[in-house]
Design an enzyme around this catalytic site. Structure first.
Site, PDB file in Angstrom:
ATOM      1  N   ASN A   1      -4.535  -9.362 -14.151  1.00  0.00           N
ATOM      2  CA  ASN A   1      -3.282  -9.825 -14.753  1.00  0.00           C
ATOM      3  C   ASN A   1      -2.957 -11.161 -14.098  1.00  0.00           C
ATOM      4  O   ASN A   1      -2.486 -11.206 -12.967  1.00  0.00           O
ATOM      5  CB  ASN A   1      -2.177  -8.790 -14.491  1.00  0.00           C
ATOM      6  CG  ASN A   1      -0.819  -9.268 -14.970  1.00  0.00           C
ATOM      7  OD1 ASN A   1      -0.716 -10.275 -15.662  1.00  0.00           O
ATOM      8  ND2 ASN A   1       0.230  -8.540 -14.598  1.00  0.00           N
TER       9      ASN A   1
ATOM     10  N   LYS B   1      -0.730 -13.221 -14.789  1.00  0.00           N
ATOM     11  CA  LYS B   1       0.699 -13.561 -14.821  1.00  0.00           C
ATOM     12  C   LYS B   1       0.870 -15.028 -15.241  1.00  0.00           C
ATOM     13  O   LYS B   1       0.070 -15.517 -16.033  1.00  0.00           O
ATOM     14  CB  LYS B   1       1.350 -13.249 -13.466  1.00  0.00           C
ATOM     15  CG  LYS B   1       1.051 -11.801 -13.028  1.00  0.00           C
ATOM     16  CD  LYS B   1       1.875 -11.329 -11.875  1.00  0.00           C
ATOM     17  CE  LYS B   1       1.498  -9.885 -11.554  1.00  0.00           C
ATOM     18  NZ  LYS B   1       2.292  -9.314 -10.481  1.00  0.00           N
TER      19      LYS B   1
ATOM     20  N   GLU C   1       2.055   1.342 -11.453  1.00  0.00           N
ATOM     21  CA  GLU C   1       2.275   0.229 -10.538  1.00  0.00           C
ATOM     22  C   GLU C   1       3.603   0.428  -9.815  1.00  0.00           C
ATOM     23  O   GLU C   1       4.662   0.051 -10.346  1.00  0.00           O
ATOM     24  CB  GLU C   1       2.328  -1.095 -11.305  1.00  0.00           C
ATOM     25  CG  GLU C   1       1.070  -1.412 -12.084  1.00  0.00           C
ATOM     26  CD  GLU C   1       0.919  -2.906 -12.314  1.00  0.00           C
ATOM     27  OE1 GLU C   1      -0.043  -3.461 -11.792  1.00  0.00           O
ATOM     28  OE2 GLU C   1       1.774  -3.499 -12.977  1.00  0.00           O
TER      29      GLU C   1
HETATM   30  P1  PGA Z   1      -0.559  -7.667  -7.493  1.00  0.00           P
HETATM   31  O1  PGA Z   1       0.006  -7.466  -8.982  1.00  0.00           O
HETATM   32  O2  PGA Z   1      -1.991  -7.185  -7.527  1.00  0.00           O
HETATM   33  O3  PGA Z   1      -0.454  -9.146  -7.232  1.00  0.00           O
HETATM   34  O4  PGA Z   1       0.284  -6.850  -6.583  1.00  0.00           O
HETATM   35  C1  PGA Z   1      -0.328  -6.352  -9.730  1.00  0.00           C
HETATM   36  C2  PGA Z   1       0.399  -6.398 -11.058  1.00  0.00           C
HETATM   37  O5  PGA Z   1       1.583  -6.751 -11.076  1.00  0.00           O
HETATM   38  O6  PGA Z   1      -0.187  -6.082 -12.104  1.00  0.00           O
END
Ligand code: PGA
Length: 251
Positions: free
Chosen positions: A9, A11, A168
């Site tokens: 992801n 983002k 999550e």
């Molecule tokens: P992170 O994010 O691995 O940076 O903690 C996971 C997510 O939000 O899907």
């Protein structure tokens, strides 16, 4: 049988050129490798069509990180599930805690998004998870159960069978604080029991449930070794091939 999946992801990171370069590099790294999981990358909307073009679709699936809760029309700035599907992307991440918290996505809105994703042939990667205060109050099981029930349990068993879940815990996202393997397994097993009670054991056994929240190369193996953890949704550690490949290879 359910699939093992490692999904990135991105983002709101990487401009178009950087995103295409990362997808190209990942594609190259996977080219002659036999891996034991499906690999997906979740990119910003504007990257989708270009990223789909540079990856081997037999090796890398492409996901949007959101889609609209409306079919089409006067919704300035929105991107529909049909538009996402028309890029060649096969997946859409829905209900991420950042969408729920910052953009006020409710269970009802998410329900519409899931239906539109399915209607357009996209596989939803549906995120659930409690915040720290809920865990500390021992409400995490209730919270997760309710998130699943309110947005997904009106689906038929056939449609539910197309969903990928991602647990999550919000307190673990981007914080460097991972759930322990035992905490992940405990919740994943609970989720699977919840699915079994509603849709039967076969649907529950066939649903991939991913873990997300500060998963990385050093903890992936331990997390993935749990019987109910079928992979990961990876944020920060999906932004470089050097960090993402070892997670894929943890299977
Ligand atoms: P992170 O994010 O691995 O940076 O903690 C996971 C997510 O939000 O899907």
């Amino acid at each position: 049988m359910r699939k093992n999946i490692v999904a990135g992801n991105w983002k709101m990171n990487k401009n178009l050129q950087e995103g295409v370069a990362l997808a190209t590099a990942l594609n190259e790294a996977l080219k002659d490798k036999k891996v034991n999981c499906d690999v997906i990358i979740g990119t910003p909307f504007i990257h989708l069509a270009s990223v789909v073009n540079v990856v081997d679709k037999n090796k890398i699936g492409v996901a949007a990180q959101n889609c609209a809760d409306k079919v089409s029309g006067a919704y300035t700035g929105e991107v529909s599930a049909e538009m996402v599907a028309s890029t060649g992307a096969g997946y859409v991440i829905l209900g991420h805690s950042e969408r729920r918290a910052y953009y006020h996505e409710t269970a009802e809105i998410l329900k519409e998004k899931v239906l539109l994703a399915l209607a357009n042939g996209l596989t939803p990667i549906f995120c659930i998870g409690e915040v720290l205060a809920e865990r500390e109050a021992n409400k995490h099981f209730d919270v997760v159960k309710s998130q699943i029930e309110t947005s997904l349990f009106d689906l038929t068993a056939e449609d539910f069978g197309k969903i990928v879940l991602a647990y999550e815990p919000v307190w673990a996202i981007g914080t460097g604080k991972t759930a322990t393997a035992a905490q992940a397994q405990e919740m994943h097993a609970f989720i699977r029991r919840t699915l079994a009670a509603k849709y039967g054991q076969e649907v529950a056994d066939n649903t991939s449930i991913l873990y997300g929240g500060s998963a990385n190369a050093s903890n992936a193996k331990e997390l993935f070794s749990n019987p109910d953890v079928d992979g990961g949704l990876i944020g920060g550690a999906s932004l470089g091939v050097d960090k993402f490949m070892p997670i894929i290879e943890a299977f």
